[in-house]
Design a protein around this motif. Structure first.
Motif, PDB file in Angstrom:
ATOM      1  N   ILE A  16       0.813  -1.201  -0.007  1.00 14.38           N
ATOM      2  CA  ILE A  16      -0.118  -0.126   0.062  1.00 14.38           C
ATOM      3  C   ILE A  16       0.938   1.254  -0.067  1.00 14.38           C
ATOM      4  CG2 ILE A  16      -1.531   1.464   1.400  1.00 14.38           C
ATOM      5  CD1 ILE A  16      -2.701  -1.306   2.318  1.00 14.38           C
ATOM      6  N   GLU A  17       1.943   1.218   0.717  1.00 15.43           N
ATOM      7  CA  GLU A  17       2.840   2.279   0.855  1.00 15.43           C
ATOM      8  C   GLU A  17       3.552   2.515  -0.558  1.00 15.43           C
ATOM      9  OE1 GLU A  17       6.261   4.268   3.638  1.00 15.43           O
ATOM     10  OE2 GLU A  17       5.978   2.181   3.857  1.00 15.43           O
ATOM     11  N   CYS A  18       3.982   1.720  -1.117  1.00 17.48           N
ATOM     12  CA  CYS A  18       4.415   1.493  -2.435  1.00 17.48           C
ATOM     13  C   CYS A  18       3.738   2.349  -3.519  1.00 17.48           C
ATOM     14  CB  CYS A  18       5.158   0.368  -2.927  1.00 17.48           C
ATOM     15  SG  CYS A  18       6.014   0.196  -4.273  1.00 17.48           S
ATOM     16  N   PHE A  19       2.449   1.650  -3.505  1.00 17.27           N
ATOM     17  CA  PHE A  19       1.509   2.127  -4.578  1.00 17.27           C
ATOM     18  C   PHE A  19       1.096   3.586  -4.452  1.00 17.27           C
ATOM     19  CE2 PHE A  19      -3.402   2.390  -5.076  1.00 17.27           C
ATOM     20  CZ  PHE A  19      -3.340   2.398  -6.284  1.00 17.27           C
ATOM     21  N   ALA A  20       1.054   3.963  -3.206  1.00 16.76           N
ATOM     22  CA  ALA A  20       0.514   5.246  -2.857  1.00 16.76           C
ATOM     23  C   ALA A  20       1.577   6.210  -3.300  1.00 16.76           C
ATOM     24  CB  ALA A  20       0.551   5.690  -1.036  1.00 16.76           C
ATOM     25  N   LYS A  21       2.897   5.750  -3.080  1.00 17.64           N
ATOM     26  CA  LYS A  21       4.007   6.814  -3.533  1.00 17.64           C
ATOM     27  C   LYS A  21       3.985   6.645  -5.001  1.00 17.64           C
ATOM     28  CE  LYS A  21       6.933   6.314   0.430  1.00 17.64           C
ATOM     29  NZ  LYS A  21       8.424   5.501   0.772  1.00 17.64           N
ATOM     30  N   GLN A  22       3.795   5.712  -5.734  1.00 17.86           N
ATOM     31  CA  GLN A  22       3.578   5.733  -7.299  1.00 17.86           C
ATOM     32  C   GLN A  22       2.619   6.497  -7.858  1.00 17.86           C
ATOM     33  OE1 GLN A  22       3.090   1.262  -8.029  1.00 17.86           O
ATOM     34  NE2 GLN A  22       5.403   0.743  -8.392  1.00 17.86           N
ATOM     35  N   GLN A  23       1.593   6.391  -7.297  1.00 16.20           N
ATOM     36  CA  GLN A  23       0.297   6.843  -7.542  1.00 16.20           C
ATOM     37  C   GLN A  23      -0.007   8.518  -7.274  1.00 16.20           C
ATOM     38  OE1 GLN A  23      -1.468   6.181 -10.202  1.00 16.20           O
ATOM     39  NE2 GLN A  23      -0.025   4.639 -10.474  1.00 16.20           N
ATOM     40  N   GLY A  24       0.852   8.877  -6.335  1.00 19.14           N
ATOM     41  CA  GLY A  24       0.695  10.124  -5.566  1.00 19.14           C
ATOM     42  C   GLY A  24      -0.412  10.244  -4.833  1.00 19.14           C
ATOM     43  N   LEU A  25      -0.899   9.273  -4.134  1.00 14.11           N
ATOM     44  CA  LEU A  25      -2.218   9.066  -3.370  1.00 14.11           C
ATOM     45  C   LEU A  25      -2.010   8.976  -1.951  1.00 14.11           C
ATOM     46  CD1 LEU A  25      -3.813   6.173  -5.104  1.00 14.11           C
ATOM     47  CD2 LEU A  25      -4.475   8.403  -5.493  1.00 14.11           C
ATOM     48  N   SER A  26      -2.795   9.769  -1.082  1.00  8.01           N
ATOM     49  CA  SER A  26      -2.718   9.490   0.272  1.00  8.01           C
ATOM     50  C   SER A  26      -2.789   8.136   0.549  1.00  8.01           C
ATOM     51  CB  SER A  26      -3.978  10.299   0.977  1.00  8.01           C
ATOM     52  OG  SER A  26      -5.056   9.493   0.808  1.00  8.01           O
ATOM     53  N   LEU A  27      -2.331   7.835   1.698  1.00 13.97           N
ATOM     54  CA  LEU A  27      -2.231   6.463   2.421  1.00 13.97           C
ATOM     55  C   LEU A  27      -3.563   5.991   2.484  1.00 13.97           C
ATOM     56  CD1 LEU A  27       0.713   6.370   4.953  1.00 13.97           C
ATOM     57  CD2 LEU A  27       0.715   5.341   2.542  1.00 13.97           C
ATOM     58  N   ASP A  28      -4.586   6.700   2.945  1.00 17.63           N
ATOM     59  CA  ASP A  28      -6.028   6.402   3.094  1.00 17.63           C
ATOM     60  C   ASP A  28      -6.470   6.014   1.899  1.00 17.63           C
ATOM     61  OD1 ASP A  28      -6.024   6.638   5.814  1.00 17.63           O
ATOM     62  OD2 ASP A  28      -6.701   8.861   5.913  1.00 17.63           O
ATOM     63  N   ALA A  29      -6.219   6.746   1.001  1.00 20.93           N
ATOM     64  CA  ALA A  29      -6.901   6.366  -0.577  1.00 20.93           C
ATOM     65  C   ALA A  29      -6.243   5.175  -1.009  1.00 20.93           C
ATOM     66  CB  ALA A  29      -6.740   7.646  -1.622  1.00 20.93           C
ATOM     67  N   ALA A  30      -4.933   5.048  -0.914  1.00 16.65           N
ATOM     68  CA  ALA A  30      -4.472   3.809  -1.493  1.00 16.65           C
ATOM     69  C   ALA A  30      -4.895   2.731  -0.645  1.00 16.65           C
ATOM     70  CB  ALA A  30      -3.029   3.789  -1.328  1.00 16.65           C
ATOM     71  N   LEU A  31      -5.049   2.722   0.594  1.00 15.70           N
ATOM     72  CA  LEU A  31      -5.645   1.833   1.392  1.00 15.70           C
ATOM     73  C   LEU A  31      -6.980   1.166   1.020  1.00 15.70           C
ATOM     74  CD1 LEU A  31      -4.996   0.126   4.260  1.00 15.70           C
ATOM     75  CD2 LEU A  31      -6.327   1.831   5.221  1.00 15.70           C
ATOM     76  N   ASP A  32      -7.943   2.200   0.846  1.00 16.13           N
ATOM     77  CA  ASP A  32      -8.861   2.164   0.406  1.00 16.13           C
ATOM     78  C   ASP A  32      -9.280   1.288  -1.081  1.00 16.13           C
ATOM     79  OD1 ASP A  32     -12.150   2.421   0.525  1.00 16.13           O
ATOM     80  OD2 ASP A  32     -11.831   3.701  -1.183  1.00 16.13           O
ATOM     81  N   PHE A  33      -8.382   1.862  -1.916  1.00 19.85           N
ATOM     82  CA  PHE A  33      -8.274   1.143  -3.017  1.00 19.85           C
ATOM     83  C   PHE A  33      -7.840  -0.265  -3.070  1.00 19.85           C
ATOM     84  CE2 PHE A  33      -6.458  -0.140  -7.000  1.00 19.85           C
ATOM     85  CZ  PHE A  33      -7.718   0.121  -8.099  1.00 19.85           C
ATOM     86  N   PHE A  34      -6.869  -0.557  -2.319  1.00 20.17           N
ATOM     87  CA  PHE A  34      -6.216  -1.772  -2.174  1.00 20.17           C
ATOM     88  C   PHE A  34      -7.137  -2.952  -1.404  1.00 20.17           C
ATOM     89  CE2 PHE A  34      -4.117  -5.097   0.714  1.00 20.17           C
ATOM     90  CZ  PHE A  34      -3.326  -5.479  -0.371  1.00 20.17           C
ATOM     91  N   TYR A  35      -8.031  -2.716  -0.528  1.00 18.14           N
ATOM     92  CA  TYR A  35      -8.780  -3.536   0.148  1.00 18.14           C
ATOM     93  C   TYR A  35     -10.214  -3.762  -0.612  1.00 18.14           C
ATOM     94  CZ  TYR A  35      -6.015  -4.130   4.333  1.00 18.14           C
ATOM     95  OH  TYR A  35      -5.228  -4.543   5.331  1.00 18.14           O
ATOM     96  N   HIS A  36     -10.194  -3.079  -2.003  1.00 24.48           N
ATOM     97  CA  HIS A  36     -11.544  -3.338  -2.607  1.00 24.48           C
ATOM     98  C   HIS A  36     -10.848  -3.977  -3.972  1.00 24.48           C
ATOM     99  CE1 HIS A  36     -13.434  -0.491   0.253  1.00 24.48           C
ATOM    100  NE2 HIS A  36     -14.242  -1.340  -0.069  1.00 24.48           N
ATOM    101  N   SER A  37      -9.615  -4.138  -4.052  1.00 27.34           N
ATOM    102  CA  SER A  37      -8.955  -4.700  -5.089  1.00 27.34           C
ATOM    103  C   SER A  37      -9.021  -6.009  -5.547  1.00 27.34           C
ATOM    104  CB  SER A  37      -7.608  -4.072  -5.583  1.00 27.34           C
ATOM    105  OG  SER A  37      -6.728  -4.880  -4.366  1.00 27.34           O
ATOM    106  N   GLN A  38      -8.653  -6.558  -6.870  1.00 26.46           N
ATOM    107  CA  GLN A  38      -8.738  -7.856  -7.340  1.00 26.46           C
ATOM    108  C   GLN A  38      -7.315  -8.391  -6.707  1.00 26.46           C
ATOM    109  OE1 GLN A  38     -10.841  -9.722  -8.746  1.00 26.46           O
ATOM    110  NE2 GLN A  38      -9.701 -11.764  -8.470  1.00 26.46           N
TER     111      GLN A  38
END
Length: 74
Positions: A16-38
């Motif tokens: 999640i931390e790596c994904f947030a950095k790659q996409q320029g997202l907040s950790l909360d937004a990355a966390l939300d996307f991750f837990y709803h992802s395939q």
């Protein structure tokens, strides 16, 4: 194969931390996307030993899913 739940939680946090950095997202937004992802579902269910893949690989898979979802929503 089933991974240790504590180790999986740490893996999720790193991905999640790596994904947030790659996409320029907040950790909360990355966390939300991750837990709803395939990607999360595959790791959680132990499909193809996804939990054995590198954090960067999983973040890139998550990024691909994110880009596809964003393109679909436009």
């Amino acid at each position: 194969m089933t991974a240790n739940p504590i180790l999986l939680q740490r893996k999720y946090a790193r991905v999640i931390e790596c994904f947030a950095k790659q996409q320029g997202l907040s950790l909360d937004a990355a966390l939300d996307f991750f837990y709803h992802s395939q990607v999360y579902q595959l790791i959680r269910d132990g499909v193809s030993d996804m939990h054995c893949m590198s954090d960067l690989y999983l973040a890139e898979e998550l990024e691909q899913e994110y880009v596809e979802k964003m393109a679909k929503n436009k």
